[in-house]
Design an enzyme around this catalytic site. Structure first.
Site, PDB file in Angstrom:
ATOM      1  CG  HIS A 123      -1.902   0.922   1.658  1.00 52.92           C
ATOM      2  ND1 HIS A 123      -1.629   2.218   1.753  1.00 52.92           N
ATOM      3  CD2 HIS A 123      -3.317   1.203   1.169  1.00 52.92           C
ATOM      4  CE1 HIS A 123      -2.522   3.723   1.822  1.00 52.92           C
ATOM      5  NE2 HIS A 123      -3.416   2.081   1.717  1.00 52.92           N
ATOM      6  CG  ASP A 197       0.835  -2.235   5.604  1.00 55.69           C
ATOM      7  OD1 ASP A 197      -0.128  -2.307   6.639  1.00 55.69           O
ATOM      8  OD2 ASP A 197       0.552  -1.428   5.014  1.00 55.69           O
ATOM      9  CD  GLN A 200      -6.729  -5.111   4.253  1.00 51.55           C
ATOM     10  OE1 GLN A 200      -7.861  -5.631   4.307  1.00 51.55           O
ATOM     11  NE2 GLN A 200      -7.304  -3.491   4.237  1.00 51.55           N
ATOM     12  CE  LYS A 223      -6.839  -0.273   5.862  1.00 52.25           C
ATOM     13  NZ  LYS A 223      -7.986   0.217   5.090  1.00 52.25           N
ATOM     14  CB  CYS A 361      -3.920   3.219  -1.309  1.00 53.46           C
ATOM     15  SG  CYS A 361      -5.089   4.403  -1.478  1.00 53.46           S
TER      16      CYS A 361
HETATM   17  N1  PLP Z   1      -1.913  -0.416   5.043  1.00 53.46           N
HETATM   18  C1  PLP Z   1      -2.197  -0.976   4.451  1.00 53.46           C
HETATM   19  C2  PLP Z   1      -2.664  -2.081   3.917  1.00 53.46           C
HETATM   20  C3  PLP Z   1      -3.319  -0.969   4.136  1.00 53.46           C
HETATM   21  O1  PLP Z   1      -4.807  -1.567   3.528  1.00 53.46           O
HETATM   22  C4  PLP Z   1      -4.296   0.245   4.930  1.00 53.46           C
HETATM   23  C5  PLP Z   1      -5.313   1.176   4.766  1.00 53.46           C
HETATM   24  O2  PLP Z   1      -6.243   1.379   3.373  1.00 53.46           O
HETATM   25  C6  PLP Z   1      -2.591   1.445   4.831  1.00 53.46           C
HETATM   26  C7  PLP Z   1      -2.074   0.488   4.806  1.00 53.46           C
HETATM   27  C8  PLP Z   1      -3.035   2.544   5.654  1.00 53.46           C
HETATM   28  O3  PLP Z   1      -3.315   2.866   6.545  1.00 53.46           O
HETATM   29  P1  PLP Z   1      -3.846   4.125   7.194  1.00 53.46           P
HETATM   30  O4  PLP Z   1      -5.343   5.187   6.777  1.00 53.46           O
HETATM   31  O5  PLP Z   1      -5.664   3.663   8.061  1.00 53.46           O
HETATM   32  O6  PLP Z   1      -3.437   4.750   7.454  1.00 53.46           O
END
Ligand code: PLP
Length: 403
Positions: A123, A197, A200, A223, A361
């Site tokens: 992401h 990360d 998810q 999430k 993203c």
């Molecule tokens: N990493 C992953 C795999 C995600 O799905 C997301 C959110 O869409 C993020 C990072 C970023 O999370 P946040 O926007 O809540 O900081």
């Protein structure tokens, strides 16, 4: 506690509403999940009768709010099986957590020519903070492609490591394809620090940080059925000791004078300013709720959804599923000849079905697939087999419309 899908659904008030005259079928939890009543109640209670600023008060309400807020650190440590609760740093979400590592740990340590290994599944939150280091200080980003089926073997990540590698930054689960990455095997295979990360993965499967053996693990509350603006990053004590504070301000200092400043011990050292007090309290309620249901039970329910969706999608030979690896969550990136992803999402929306369309993203991954956009159906613990079928009917209707 066993997993009773009807009871779970009843816990989420929004799921009983209609959208465009149809019962809501919410398949966009990968973007943000809906909130159970216990979270809504926790937020309401905190603001309604237990609110004050934390850490600095000498009065009853401030002490109570501090107690409620700090208890969430313990809850997060328990949820992730983190070795020490002072390794849990509150953030507004994964984006802030990874930026903290980029600014606080990596920027002061990495030099031109040093390498960061990352996967094409990432992401943007686990890409752009590393691009900053590339742009500003000549750090080299080394990209690892997924296999044709969307899987990302640990060995492939490990093979990209060289003597110049200073960090491996990898997702535990792709937000586009649902691919699960064996991050424990990556950690076992290298001494290089590993940032995971977990945005998810923590939602869909039990996470055991002690067993994974990583150095940094980021989660995002919205999430996890908690409030937006809540989250945390777990950072091993050894890595915290190597870090500089990223943001300066109240709450993170020990002493400030005209000529000098000294910092509070971690985790407060990395938590400048008035935090998202009630957001984190809401996240605590969400995690307690998940632990009561049991992450294993949730994962088992979602495996059922994944298998049903996978089988039904395979019947639609005019739909392409990007990255349908065997080990994945019930997250499906879809494209269809003749219909743009935005058309698919719009047609589904008219039937009350919420999916996301776009690049999610994750532009490097979309480039890998040669796509400008896909429609993503991301299932969560409150979804049902009937909702899988509703998606399939909706896609079939799209096919009729667009040929
Ligand atoms: N990493 C992953 C795999 C995600 O799905 C997301 C959110 O869409 C993020 C990072 C970023 O999370 P946040 O926007 O809540 O900081």
């Amino acid at each position: 506690m066993s997993f009773d899908i009807d009871k779970v659904r009843a816990d989420f008030p929004i799921l009983s509403r209609q959208v465009n005259g149809r019962p809501l079928v919410y398949l966009d939890s990968g973007a943000s999940a809906q909130k159970p009543q216990v979270v809504i109640d926790a937020i309401s209670r905190a603001y309604g009768s237990e609110y004050a600023n934390v850490h600095r008060g000498m009065h009853y309400l401030s002490n109570l709010a501090t107690e409620r807020y700090e208890a969430v650190r313990t809850t997060i440590a328990r949820f992730l099986n983190a070795p020490h609760e002072d390794e849990v740093i509150f953030t507004s979400g994964t984006t802030e957590g990874i930026n903290l590592v980029s600014y606080g740990w990596a920027a002061p340590r990495l030099q031109a020519g040093d390498e960061i290994v990352l996967s094409v599944l990432e992401h943007h939150a686990n890409i752009v903070p590393w691009h900053f280091l590339r742009e500003r200080q000549g750090v080299v980003l080394k990209w690892v492609e997924p296999e044709a089926d969307g899987s990302l073997p640990a060995q492939k990540m490990l093979s990209a490591i060289t003597p110049r590698t200073r960090l491996v930054a990898v997702t535990h689960m792709s937000n586009v394809t649902g691919t699960v990455v064996d991050v424990a095997a990556i950690c076992r295979g290298t001494d290089v620090p590993v940032l995971v990360d977990g945005s998810q993965a923590a939602v869909h499967m039990p996470v055991d940080i002690a067993a994974i053996g990583c150095d940094f693990y980021a989660i995002t509350g919205h999430k996890l059925y908690g409030p937006s603006g809540s989250g945390a990053i777990w950072i091993a004590r050894d890595r915290q000791a190597e870090m500089q504070p990223f943001m300066g301000g109240g709450d993170m200092i020990r002493d400030v004078s005209r000529d000098a400043v000294s910092y509070a011990d971690p985790p407060l050292r990395f938590e400048a300013g008035t935090p998202g007090i009630v957001n984190q309290i809401g996240l605590g309620a969400a995690l307690e709720y998940l632990m009561d249901l049991g992450m294993e039970n949730i994962a088992a329910h979602e495996r059922g959804l994944r298998d049903h969706a996978r089988a039904r999608l395979r019947e639609l030979n005019w739909v392409d599923v990007q990255g349908d690896a065997p080990d994945k969550a019930a997250i499906f990136s879809l494209t269809m000849q003749g219909a743009h992803a935005h058309d698919i999402a719009t047609v589904l929306d008219k039937r009350g079905i919420a999916v996301r369309a776009g690049t999610h993203c994750a532009m490097p991954l979309m480039q890998h697939y040669g796509l400008s956009a896909s429609a993503r159906a991301s299932f969560a613990m409150y979804n049902t087999m009937d909702e899988v079928d509703a998606l399939i009917d909706g896609l079939s209707f799209c096919r009729e419309l667009f040929g």
